[in-house]
Every structure is written in structure tokens, then in C-alpha cells.
Scaffold this motif. Structure first.
Motif, PDB file in Angstrom:
ATOM      1  N   SER A 163      67.015 -22.250  24.888  1.00 29.39           N
ATOM      2  CA  SER A 163      66.182 -22.422  23.951  1.00 29.39           C
ATOM      3  C   SER A 163      64.835 -22.922  24.308  1.00 29.39           C
ATOM      4  CB  SER A 163      66.945 -23.896  23.365  1.00 29.39           C
ATOM      5  OG  SER A 163      66.157 -24.243  22.130  1.00 29.39           O
ATOM      6  N   GLU A 164      64.885 -23.699  25.496  1.00 27.42           N
ATOM      7  CA  GLU A 164      63.510 -23.986  26.113  1.00 27.42           C
ATOM      8  C   GLU A 164      62.739 -22.599  26.463  1.00 27.42           C
ATOM      9  OE1 GLU A 164      60.148 -25.624  27.726  1.00 27.42           O
ATOM     10  OE2 GLU A 164      61.685 -26.597  26.367  1.00 27.42           O
ATOM     11  N   SER A 165      63.310 -21.700  26.996  1.00 24.87           N
ATOM     12  CA  SER A 165      62.808 -20.410  27.229  1.00 24.87           C
ATOM     13  C   SER A 165      62.313 -19.867  26.008  1.00 24.87           C
ATOM     14  CB  SER A 165      63.826 -19.540  27.923  1.00 24.87           C
ATOM     15  OG  SER A 165      63.171 -18.229  28.121  1.00 24.87           O
ATOM     16  N   PHE A 166      62.798 -19.718  24.824  1.00 18.46           N
ATOM     17  CA  PHE A 166      62.299 -19.541  23.711  1.00 18.46           C
ATOM     18  C   PHE A 166      61.157 -19.857  23.016  1.00 18.46           C
ATOM     19  CE2 PHE A 166      66.994 -17.500  22.675  1.00 18.46           C
ATOM     20  CZ  PHE A 166      66.588 -16.149  23.248  1.00 18.46           C
ATOM     21  N   ARG A 167      61.330 -21.334  23.196  1.00 15.52           N
ATOM     22  CA  ARG A 167      60.453 -22.421  22.744  1.00 15.52           C
ATOM     23  C   ARG A 167      58.838 -22.164  23.333  1.00 15.52           C
ATOM     24  NH1 ARG A 167      57.201 -26.033  23.590  1.00 15.52           N
ATOM     25  NH2 ARG A 167      57.789 -25.880  25.597  1.00 15.52           N
ATOM     26  N   SER A 168      58.952 -22.071  24.736  1.00 10.57           N
ATOM     27  CA  SER A 168      57.999 -21.707  25.526  1.00 10.57           C
ATOM     28  C   SER A 168      57.150 -20.259  24.918  1.00 10.57           C
ATOM     29  CB  SER A 168      58.247 -21.825  27.144  1.00 10.57           C
ATOM     30  OG  SER A 168      57.210 -21.642  27.772  1.00 10.57           O
ATOM     31  N   LEU A 169      57.935 -19.333  24.926  1.00  8.82           N
ATOM     32  CA  LEU A 169      57.831 -18.137  24.649  1.00  8.82           C
ATOM     33  C   LEU A 169      56.909 -17.864  23.327  1.00  8.82           C
ATOM     34  CD1 LEU A 169      57.158 -15.174  25.132  1.00  8.82           C
ATOM     35  CD2 LEU A 169      59.570 -14.666  24.402  1.00  8.82           C
ATOM     36  N   LEU A 170      57.434 -18.513  22.241  1.00 15.99           N
ATOM     37  CA  LEU A 170      57.210 -18.585  20.928  1.00 15.99           C
ATOM     38  C   LEU A 170      55.880 -19.397  20.836  1.00 15.99           C
ATOM     39  CD1 LEU A 170      60.464 -18.497  19.036  1.00 15.99           C
ATOM     40  CD2 LEU A 170      58.953 -16.537  19.252  1.00 15.99           C
ATOM     41  N   GLN A 171      55.871 -20.596  21.384  1.00 14.00           N
ATOM     42  CA  GLN A 171      54.774 -21.609  21.410  1.00 14.00           C
ATOM     43  C   GLN A 171      53.500 -20.664  21.717  1.00 14.00           C
ATOM     44  OE1 GLN A 171      54.832 -25.028  23.868  1.00 14.00           O
ATOM     45  NE2 GLN A 171      52.941 -25.590  23.189  1.00 14.00           N
ATOM     46  N   GLY A 172      53.688 -20.175  22.829  1.00 15.39           N
ATOM     47  CA  GLY A 172      52.486 -19.346  23.294  1.00 15.39           C
ATOM     48  C   GLY A 172      52.041 -18.047  22.440  1.00 15.39           C
TER      49      GLY A 172
END
Length: 515
Positions: A163-172
């Protein structure tokens, strides 16, 4: 009448003669309004993708598709903007590679369309270059439409690392919209949840959330007025096929599929997927549920130790409805945003919303979903079938009822986990609600609370639960607090049941009955 069941493409609906409930006045209002970046949360199968497709056609200047619709009389310019549309539905995000592949396909398609060239492998950098190229090539600011923006994170709820990996990618990725603001005409994002505490939108701090805006309450779904304006003949056919008067047919449609309220004092909205399926098949059914119930909802309800009877009618603050924390999801927030609960009332003085099931389809479907967790698999219909339990209750066979429960909880597959009393209460509630029985847990009386109360037309079952105690202690509490008093004069037979759990083996261990 051709019903666009499962069709989410506006151009397809208009060109092929499917019925279209006109939402284009809201398209115009949104496009000409003060918000440049807009977010909308709605449950699945509620028409979000069709609305995104309608926006795409509008901003692409396809005037011919809107002939005769509300926006046709409102819009005078019909400017063609470059539109970038990303749809994150249609995939199960079980790894970073799945999301990366989805973003790569989106970027590659539009890079070819607008001759955008970038050697940079990072998706956010490629998007930045793409927006600039589309703006430069067309001379028009870009429109960005993102459908189901939250699907990767919702799919990974409970898996903190992914979830954190997805969050980081989508945030950018989403933050590029802020950086390229001067090249953008309009941005619209949809999803089931608003991940308010995930900082997915931290770089897009001017995002306007219209999810609970009364002006857009029926932007998706079908209102009662629209049902009568567009489907009067269809309802007459449905009524005839089911032996109902037209008036009764409208009442049954409302009971089954109406009742979604996305802000206080808003008119109810019908689930469009269920409504159109009913009109097409001429049968009342649970169509929305058949599209799949998120299994994580049941897990979070169990983890939060919720009494299932209290889920409908719960009072919450606006803060609870506004966002999801992926590392510690609130089950009630998820139930609201996924459409299992809706706004029933709002106490302005206390600033509290009352939530409840929107309609019968949702309540029945939710009980069906919970039954897979709380009730036995019916591989032994002679002993543990949910129907056998209910037969015992209806016939007053209390001895057999309690033997079945003892056998049920003795099965290793159904060994009680966590709070034994809560598990037992929730199991009873789900089983009996599923079979249409009247059941209450922790029923308040003047002297205390009845753990489980079951009522039929002939019998009353009062069940008191204890842990590592003698069943007589539970029976003495029933008698001492007078839990049976309200039922002694109504002619029904009252069963007082004391049941005990063993902390050591985590099972229903003993029980006794007083008639």
C-alpha cells in the motif's frame, strides 16, 4: 428500450440508441464552475465511469453526441481540448508491476498521439513531458480525467508495504497536475474512497471534493424523478410481469434499490446498475451484490470488534466519512464509501450523521456476505445448515438448537476467535437476519442488557452468555434482572438459556435451559 447495462462509454450509448439519463447540465455546471480540480467519491457500479466518459466527449468538443441534451442549449463554444484519460479499474493490483504496467500503457498511448518523447522511465516525469507536449502541439490546455484513482490502494488494504509503495508512486504521479497547472484546463478524479490521510493528493492541495455537495447529489445514480421521466413504460411492464399495480411496483423498486443519500437533506438516489437490470430482466433481484463484495470489509469489521446489529443506525462525525487511513482503516468509513451504508439523518447541533443501510438489496446482500464468515459451510445439511438452526427456532426445539450451536463451535473450522461473546452474538445475528428472523443483541432493559434476544410469533429466546462460569450464573442473571418480564403476558413461550464459553478451548462448553 435498450438498457446500457455494463456499458460505460457515452459515445457508444448515444450512437447505438441506448437510453441515457441526462446528466449533462451538471457537466456544464462543473466545467464552468470555480473548481479546476474536482474529486468525486461514489460506490462501485454507480455510473462514475460513464460520467467520466461524458466529460471526455464534452471536452473533446463532440457536439453531435449532445444533440437534444441539456448542455446542447447551454454550451455555445464547444472547444476541443486535448484529453488524457486514465482508467485504473479492470486490474487486480497485487504487485507494483501491475500498476507500473497500467501507467505505462496509458502513457505510451498518449505519447504516440501527441508525439511526446521521453527517455525517462519514471511515470511522473513522463506525464509531465506528455502534458507539455499535448499543450504545445494543440495550443490548448489539457483536460485530465482519472477514473478509479484509488483502486491500487484499496486492493492492497491490509498490506502496509505494498500500500505504501502504491501511495508513493501515485502521489508523485498525481502531483504532476499541480506542477503543470499552467498547461491544464480541468482535472477530474473519481474513486470509491477518499484516502484523506494518505497524502496521495498532498501535491494537489486545491482539489475540490464534491462527494457530499448537495448540488451534485444525483450526479451519478438515478433520482426518483428521473425514474418516472425516463422509465415510466418500463415500470408498467415490470409491474405487469410481477402481478403488481404500477404504484406497488414503484414502492418495491424504492424499497429494493432507492435510498442512497450522499449528503444531508438530499433526495434519495437509486442504484443504476440494479435498477436497469431489474427493468431489463423484469425480475427483482440482488444485482449489485452479484458484482462482488470486497472481502476486506468483513475483516475490518471483525478487527474493529463491531456488533453487527449496531452498524446500521451508528452515529458518526463528518471526519469519519471524509477519508480512509490505509494503515488503520475504519470499517464504518469503508462501509459508507463502498455503498453499504448511507446518510439517513444529520444532527446539526451535534454535528453527527446517522448511517444506515440504503435499501433492502444492500442489507440482504451484506448479510449474505457476512454469512460466509460467521455461519457454517453447508457441507453437512443434517446438522449445521443455517436452515436447520432456524427450523429449531421456529418450532421451539431449544434443546436441538443449543446442541447444534455446540457442534458448530466445536468444529475446528469455526473455532471462536477473539472476543467469544461478540463472535457468538454476531453469528446469531447474521444467521437469523439471513433467514428473516427478529433478533437483537444486547437488548436494553430497565435492569441491564440481554445478550441475545430472539422472537418468533410463538416463542421468545433469552440467551445470556458467560465466560468460564456455570450456566446457572447466567440463568440467575436472567431471573434476577427480570429480562423475561416484558414477555410474560403476551402468550408466547419464553425460553431462558444460560450458555458458557471456555477460555481454554475457545468454544461453547455448556448450557442450560429454563422454560
Amino acid at each position: 428500450m435498450r438498457y446500457p447495462i455494463g456499458i460505460q462509454d457515452f459515445e457508444n450509448i448515444r450512437r447505438d440508441g441506448y437510453v441515457y439519463v441526462d446528466k449533462t447540465e451538471l457537466v456544464y455546471k462543473m466545467a464552468k464552475g470555480s473548481g479546476k480540480y474536482i474529486f468525486l467519491s461514489r460506490p462501485r457500479r454507480f455510473g462514475k465511469s460513464l460520467f467520466v466518459s461524458t466529460l471526455e466527449a464534452y471536452f473533446s468538443g463532440k457536439k453531435e453526441l449532445f444533440e437534444g441534451l441539456a448542455v446542447d442549449a447551454l454550451e455555445k463554444d464547444w472547444i476541443q481540448y486535448p484529453v488524457l484519460r486514465l482508467d485504473l479499474s479492470g486490474a487486480s493490483y497485487t504487485s507494483e508491476q501491475v500498476l507500473e504496467s497500467k501507467l505505462n500503457a496509458f502513457l505510451t498511448h498518449y505519447e504516440q498521439l501527441y508525439s511526446s518523447v521521453s527517455d525517462e522511465p519514471v511515470a511522473s516525469v513522463r506525464l509531465d513531458t506528455l502534458i507539455q507536449a499535448a499543450f504545445t502541439r494543440t495550443g490548448k490546455p489539457v483536460v485530465i480525467l482519472i477514473d478509479e484513482y484509488d483502486k491500487p490502494i484499496v486492493d492492497s488494504l491490509g498490506n502496509d508495504e505494498l500500500s505504501e509503495s502504491f501511495r508513493s508512486l501515485l502521489q508523485g504521479f498525481y502531483s504532476v497536475m499541480k506542477a503543470k497547472d499552467g498547461c491544464i484546463r480541468f482535472g477530474f478524479l473519481t474513486g470509491v474512497t477518499k484516502l484523506g490521510r494518505l497524502s496521495v493528493f498532498s501535491g494537489l492541495n486545491n482539489l475540490k471534493d464534491i462527494s457530499m455537495d448537495a448540488r451534485y447529489a444525483d450526479i451519478c445514480g438515478i433520482s426518483g424523478k428521473e425514474l418516472k421521466d425516463y422509465f415510466e413504460e418500463s415500470v408498467s411492464e415490470l409491474a405487469e410481469a410481477n402481478g403488481l399495480s404500477v404504484e406497488k411496483c414503484y414502492e418495491q423498486l424504492a424499497a429494493m434499490y432507492d435510498g442512497y443519500h450522499f449528503c444531508e437533506n438530499a433526495a434519495g438516489v437509486y442504484n443504476p446498475f440494479s435498477l436497469l437490470n431489474t427493468l431489463d430482466s423484469l425480475k427483482f433481484g440482488t444485482y449489485w451484490f452479484s458484482t462482488g463484495t470486497p472481502s476486506f470489509l468483513v475483516r475490518f469489521l471483525e478487527a474493529g470488534k463491531y456488533k453487527l446489529e449496531n452498524v446500521s443506525g451508528i452515529k458518526v462525525s463528518p471526519f469519519i466519512l471524509s477519508g480512509v487511513n490505509a494503515s488503520r482503516p475504519n470499517a464504518i468509513t469503508l462501509l459508507y464509501q463502498t455503498g453499504y451504508l448511507t446518510v439517513k439523518d444529520f444532527d446539526r447541533s451535534a454535528n453527527l450523521y446517522t448511517l444506515g443501510y440504503p435499501n433492502k438489496e444492500v442489507e440482504d446482500s451484506f448479510m449474505e456476505s457476512l454469512s460466509e464468515f460467521y455461519t457454517p459451510i453447508e457441507n453437512n445439511p443434517d446438522t449445521l445448515s443455517v436452515y436447520r438452526f432456524v427450523e429449531d427456532i421456529r418450532s421451539g426445539n431449544v434443546e436441538m438448537l443449543m446442541r447444534r450451536f455446540t457442534a458448530f463451535f466445536a468444529d475446528m473450522d469455526y473455532q471462536i476467535q477473539g472476543d467469544a461473546e461478540l463472535y457468538f452474538q454476531n453469528t446469531m445475528y447474521v444467521m437469523l437476519k439471513l433467514m428473516g428472523q427478529q433478533v437483537q443483541v444486547e437488548r436494553h432493559t430497565s435492569n441491564g442488557r440481554i445478550d441475545v434476544l430472539i422472537q418468533t410469533d410463538k416463542f421468545v429466546y433469552i440467551i445470556e452468555l458467560k465466560r468460564d462460569r456455570d450456566p446457572q450464573d447466567a440463568l440467575d442473571q436472567i431471573d434476577g434482572k427480570g429480562y423475561d418480564w416484558p414477555f410474560l403476558a403476551d402468550g408466547r413461550k419464553v425460553f431462558r438459556i444460560g450458555a458458557t464459553f471456555s477460555t481454554a478451548n475457545r468454544r461453547l462448553e455448556n448450557w442450560e435451559v429454563r422454560h
